[in-house]
Design an enzyme around this catalytic site. Structure first.
Site, PDB file in Angstrom:
ATOM      1  N   GLU A  58       1.090  -1.019  -0.015  1.00  0.00           N
ATOM      2  CA  GLU A  58       0.440   0.044   0.114  1.00  0.00           C
ATOM      3  C   GLU A  58       0.733   1.092  -0.204  1.00  0.00           C
ATOM      4  O   GLU A  58       0.899   2.254   0.710  1.00  0.00           O
ATOM      5  CB  GLU A  58      -0.797   0.224   1.015  1.00  0.00           C
ATOM      6  CG  GLU A  58      -2.097  -0.884   1.277  1.00  0.00           C
ATOM      7  CD  GLU A  58      -3.468  -0.958   1.769  1.00  0.00           C
ATOM      8  OE1 GLU A  58      -2.968   0.050   2.903  1.00  0.00           O
ATOM      9  OE2 GLU A  58      -4.226  -1.312   2.050  1.00  0.00           O
ATOM     10  N   GLU A  88      -5.896  -8.020   0.711  1.00  0.00           N
ATOM     11  CA  GLU A  88      -6.087  -8.259   2.304  1.00  0.00           C
ATOM     12  C   GLU A  88      -7.830  -7.792   2.163  1.00  0.00           C
ATOM     13  O   GLU A  88      -7.933  -6.894   1.139  1.00  0.00           O
ATOM     14  CB  GLU A  88      -5.929  -6.871   2.873  1.00  0.00           C
ATOM     15  CG  GLU A  88      -4.352  -6.677   3.487  1.00  0.00           C
ATOM     16  CD  GLU A  88      -3.200  -6.049   4.015  1.00  0.00           C
ATOM     17  OE1 GLU A  88      -4.721  -4.771   4.320  1.00  0.00           O
ATOM     18  OE2 GLU A  88      -2.344  -5.233   3.972  1.00  0.00           O
TER      19      GLU A  88
HETATM   20  C1  NOJ Z   1      -4.453  -2.344   5.242  1.00  0.00           C
HETATM   21  C2  NOJ Z   1      -2.887  -2.636   5.596  1.00  0.00           C
HETATM   22  O1  NOJ Z   1      -1.912  -3.387   4.870  1.00  0.00           O
HETATM   23  C3  NOJ Z   1      -3.030  -3.257   6.943  1.00  0.00           C
HETATM   24  O2  NOJ Z   1      -1.512  -3.156   7.932  1.00  0.00           O
HETATM   25  C4  NOJ Z   1      -4.124  -2.802   7.501  1.00  0.00           C
HETATM   26  O3  NOJ Z   1      -3.980  -3.071   9.593  1.00  0.00           O
HETATM   27  C5  NOJ Z   1      -5.043  -3.000   7.103  1.00  0.00           C
HETATM   28  N1  NOJ Z   1      -5.520  -1.818   6.660  1.00  0.00           N
HETATM   29  C6  NOJ Z   1      -6.359  -2.358   8.105  1.00  0.00           C
HETATM   30  O4  NOJ Z   1      -6.284  -1.017   8.115  1.00  0.00           O
END
Ligand code: NOJ
Length: 450
Positions: free
Chosen positions: A174, A362
């Protein structure tokens, strides 16, 4: 066995080759910030500063994964999850960010990889999940163009040490989030602010992404190489041309700015004029070095955003209307629960010719779970996951490319600036005792994967 029948979804509907997994990140679970020679990361420093993290939380222990990785890997196996995504902590294996290597760090990740493999679980490595070595931040971190070389040297070390057993690699996690929150807004580590820091970081991270991917390819010819992007379905608040234009700018910033150069399309400067300022940092061959033929792109989608035009917001001229203001159902992160967003982003990213394969690396939700009589009945999370899987099925039926789904995340963990207030796990953690309890969602997923 504890049967948890709550939906008509069946694993087979997704096809035999569909990849099922669970994702984590080093800083959010490991703890042990000083153990066995590890150097400090920007998150170690940021969390030690007053007022940065909700409730004054820190990640000194987190989920204690550094010590309890074996029992957590046993839980992954018990849940029938075949793929585990985790990240390498750069300062654990290179305490100052550059050579020499800290052998104890290599030993640690080798133990994880070997333990996963002997449990029949495929390891998926993320090389950078936000915990830059603090020593490098002192030299400017991602705002310093040298970061591309620092990162490349680190990737070399990882592929040399882990590449014999690990085939699945994700270069960066990200980029829009950690550069935006960490180098523009200052609400994540390293807490820098301003457009100059942000744009420099953006360009260097993008160069580092392709540089890292090339190194993996050179060392491990049969590697399955990807990188992950946060993405959000964007809608204008009204059909007025102002709101529609504002939504387009937000979409450009959140969904296009980081992926398009990598696909060889350059930065989308026409749709977001502030990106023209990047030209000051782009030198000679950069544009040729920005793209890479990734085997897969990891998409991470949690919600949608509704956007209205706003002259008050610099550079973007747009404002997000919160889920609370819209009075819609939301999670503990304040994110609207809106499963069709996943279908919409799949449709959007399928339109890029350069993407070969999409994996949802994710998706998940934070809800206020309670442990009662040894059980956590997190039905909202179970439904959240099921409803998002329905959207994937719909996408597949419509012929869209989507080849895997990784839940965020295995256990409740350290949710960055939210501390431990946002619980995303399939497994509940009592952070006082480190006791794990598989939640209803975890039991459902286990059943689904059986
Ligand atoms: C994106 C991130 O990659 C991760 O580290 C985070 O905990 C989750 N989304 C939830 O916010």
């Amino acid at each position: 066995m504890n049967k948890v029948e709550t939906s008509f979804l069946h694993k087979n509907q997704f096809g035999e080759d569909f990849l099922w997994g669970v994702s984590t990140a080093a800083f959010q679970i490991e703890g042990a910030p000083d153990s066995d020679g590890k150097g400090r990361s920007i998150w170690d420093v940021f969390t030690s500063q007053k007022g940065k993290i909700k409730s004054g939380h820190h990640a000194l222990t987190a989920c204690d994964f550094y010590n309890s990785y074996q029992s957590d890997i046993d839980l992954i196996r018990d849940l029938n999850i075949p793929n585990f995504r985790f990240s390498i902590s750069w300062p654990r294996i290179m305490p100052t960010g550059v050579l020499p290597v800290n052998e104890a760090g290599i030993v640690y990740y080798n133990k994880i990889i070997d333990s996963l493999l002997s449990a029949g679980i495929e390891p998926w490595i993320t090389l950078y999940h936000w915990d830059l070595p603090h020593e490098l931040e002192i030299k400017g971190g991602w705002t310093n163009r040298e970061s591309v070389n620092w990162f490349s040297a680190y990737v070399e070390v990882c592929v040399q040490n882990f590449g014999d057993r690990v085939k699945n690699w994700m270069v960066i996690n990200e980029p829009s989030v950690f550069t935006g929150a960490g180098y523009f807004l200052g609400i994540h580590a390293p807490g820098k602010k301003g457009i100059t820091n942000y744009l420099k970081a953006m360009h260097h991270v993008t160069l580092a992404t392709t540089a890292g991917a090339k190194i993996i390819r050179n060392h491990i010819p049969d590697a399955h190489i990807g990188t992950t992007f946060s993405c959000t379905h964007i809608e204008p608040a009204t059909q007025s041309s102002k709101d529609v234009e504002a939504a387009k700018r937000v979409d450009t910033l959140l969904n296009r700015t980081f992926i398009e150069p990598i696909l060889g399309l350059g930065y989308p400067q026409a749709d977001l004029p502030v990106l023209k300022k990047l030209n000051a940092y782009i030198v000679e061959d950069d544009l040729n070095n920005l793209s890479f033929d990734f085997d897969f792109i990891g998409l991470q989608c949690y919600t949608r955003e509704v956007v209205k035009s706003s002259l008050l917001i610099p550079y973007i001229g747009a404002e997000l209307i919160s889920a609370e203001k819209r009075n819609v159902i939301s999670t503990d992160m304040g994110w609207e629960v809106y499963p069709p967003a996943l279908y919409q982003v799949l449709k959007k990213f399928n339109a890029y010719k350069g993407i070969k394969k999409i994996i949802i690396t994710e998706n998940g939700a934070a809800f206020p779970d309670t442990l009662k009589n040894g059980k956590v009945y997190d039905i909202k999370r179970t439904h959240y996951i099921q409803d998002h899987l329905e959207q994937i099925l719909k996408a597949k039926k419509d012929g869209l490319n989507v080849d895997g789904y990784f839940v965020w995340t295995l256990t409740d963990n350290f949710e960055w600036a939210e501390g431990y207030n946002a619980r995303f796990g399939l497994i509940h953690v009592d952070f006082d005792t480190q006791q794990r309890t598989i939640k209803h969602s975890g039991l459902w997923f286990k059943d689904f994967l059986s």
